[in-house]
Design a protein around this motif. Structure first.
Motif, PDB file in Angstrom:
ATOM      1  N   ILE A  68       0.760  -1.171   0.089  1.00  0.00           N
ATOM      2  CA  ILE A  68      -0.058   0.103  -0.018  1.00  0.00           C
ATOM      3  C   ILE A  68       0.850   1.173  -0.143  1.00  0.00           C
ATOM      4  O   ILE A  68       0.452   2.169  -0.746  1.00  0.00           O
ATOM      5  CB  ILE A  68      -0.769  -0.106   1.491  1.00  0.00           C
ATOM      6  CG1 ILE A  68      -2.143  -1.105   0.952  1.00  0.00           C
ATOM      7  CG2 ILE A  68      -1.736   1.236   1.226  1.00  0.00           C
ATOM      8  CD1 ILE A  68      -2.880  -1.097   2.234  1.00  0.00           C
ATOM      9  N   THR A  69       1.923   1.200   0.841  1.00  0.00           N
ATOM     10  CA  THR A  69       2.942   2.315   0.938  1.00  0.00           C
ATOM     11  C   THR A  69       3.542   2.673  -0.335  1.00  0.00           C
ATOM     12  O   THR A  69       3.617   3.742  -1.068  1.00  0.00           O
ATOM     13  CB  THR A  69       3.971   2.087   1.845  1.00  0.00           C
ATOM     14  OG1 THR A  69       3.139   1.904   3.101  1.00  0.00           O
ATOM     15  CG2 THR A  69       4.870   3.316   1.966  1.00  0.00           C
ATOM     16  N   GLY A  70       3.969   1.491  -1.078  1.00  0.00           N
ATOM     17  CA  GLY A  70       4.429   1.669  -2.513  1.00  0.00           C
ATOM     18  C   GLY A  70       3.433   2.161  -3.465  1.00  0.00           C
ATOM     19  O   GLY A  70       4.075   3.021  -4.413  1.00  0.00           O
ATOM     20  N   ALA A  71       2.313   1.917  -3.391  1.00  0.00           N
ATOM     21  CA  ALA A  71       1.290   2.311  -4.394  1.00  0.00           C
ATOM     22  C   ALA A  71       0.923   3.586  -4.027  1.00  0.00           C
ATOM     23  O   ALA A  71       0.705   4.490  -5.059  1.00  0.00           O
ATOM     24  CB  ALA A  71       0.002   1.378  -4.260  1.00  0.00           C
ATOM     25  N   SER A  73       3.119   5.931  -2.790  1.00  0.00           N
ATOM     26  CA  SER A  73       4.170   6.908  -2.644  1.00  0.00           C
ATOM     27  C   SER A  73       4.012   7.427  -4.258  1.00  0.00           C
ATOM     28  O   SER A  73       4.743   8.824  -4.554  1.00  0.00           O
ATOM     29  CB  SER A  73       5.539   6.133  -2.810  1.00  0.00           C
ATOM     30  OG  SER A  73       5.569   4.862  -3.743  1.00  0.00           O
ATOM     31  N   GLY A  74       3.671   7.066  -5.314  1.00  0.00           N
ATOM     32  CA  GLY A  74       3.400   7.560  -6.633  1.00  0.00           C
ATOM     33  C   GLY A  74       2.274   8.773  -6.733  1.00  0.00           C
ATOM     34  O   GLY A  74       2.351   9.395  -7.530  1.00  0.00           O
ATOM     35  N   VAL A  75       1.535   8.556  -5.817  1.00  0.00           N
ATOM     36  CA  VAL A  75       0.411   9.680  -5.938  1.00  0.00           C
ATOM     37  C   VAL A  75       0.687  10.839  -5.326  1.00  0.00           C
ATOM     38  O   VAL A  75       1.443  11.020  -4.318  1.00  0.00           O
ATOM     39  CB  VAL A  75      -0.836   9.200  -5.033  1.00  0.00           C
ATOM     40  CG1 VAL A  75      -1.961   9.951  -5.108  1.00  0.00           C
ATOM     41  CG2 VAL A  75      -1.295   7.806  -5.631  1.00  0.00           C
ATOM     42  N   GLU A  76       0.470  12.093  -5.804  1.00  0.00           N
ATOM     43  CA  GLU A  76       0.610  13.287  -5.368  1.00  0.00           C
ATOM     44  C   GLU A  76      -0.524  13.926  -4.551  1.00  0.00           C
ATOM     45  O   GLU A  76      -1.510  14.072  -5.093  1.00  0.00           O
ATOM     46  CB  GLU A  76       1.277  14.277  -6.330  1.00  0.00           C
ATOM     47  CG  GLU A  76       2.626  13.717  -6.815  1.00  0.00           C
ATOM     48  CD  GLU A  76       3.132  14.827  -7.955  1.00  0.00           C
ATOM     49  OE1 GLU A  76       2.713  16.095  -7.904  1.00  0.00           O
ATOM     50  OE2 GLU A  76       4.088  14.380  -8.678  1.00  0.00           O
TER      51      GLU A  76
END
Length: 76
Positions: A68-71, A73-76
């Motif tokens: 979830i954290t990885g997914a 991290s790409g969201v601003e």
């Protein structure tokens, strides 16, 4: 005179022998402490099961949160 209790009547008989028998009988029939102990045992058992489940599932939960954290991290 609700429940057959007279107002102003003593709760314990005046004769010492009768009073002692009355108190012992009342103590023997009182189950409120046993109920509290049962609830305590149930709460203890539930907590042991929860801790065991968390320990068993810990690595899997860590993996899920890392995904979830990885997914995110790409969201601003």
């Amino acid at each position: 005179m609700a429940l057959g209790i007279k107002l102003g009547a003593p709760l314990v008989p005046k004769d010492r022998n009768k009073a002692m028998k009355y108190l012992i009988t009342r103590f023997k029939n009182d189950e409120s402490g046993a109920t509290a102990i049962e609830y305590g045992l149930i709460a203890g058992l539930v907590s042991v099961v929860v801790v065991g489940a968390l320990l068993a599932l810990g690595p899997q939960l860590t993996s899920v949160f890392q995904t979830i954290t990885g997914a995110l991290s790409g969201v601003e």
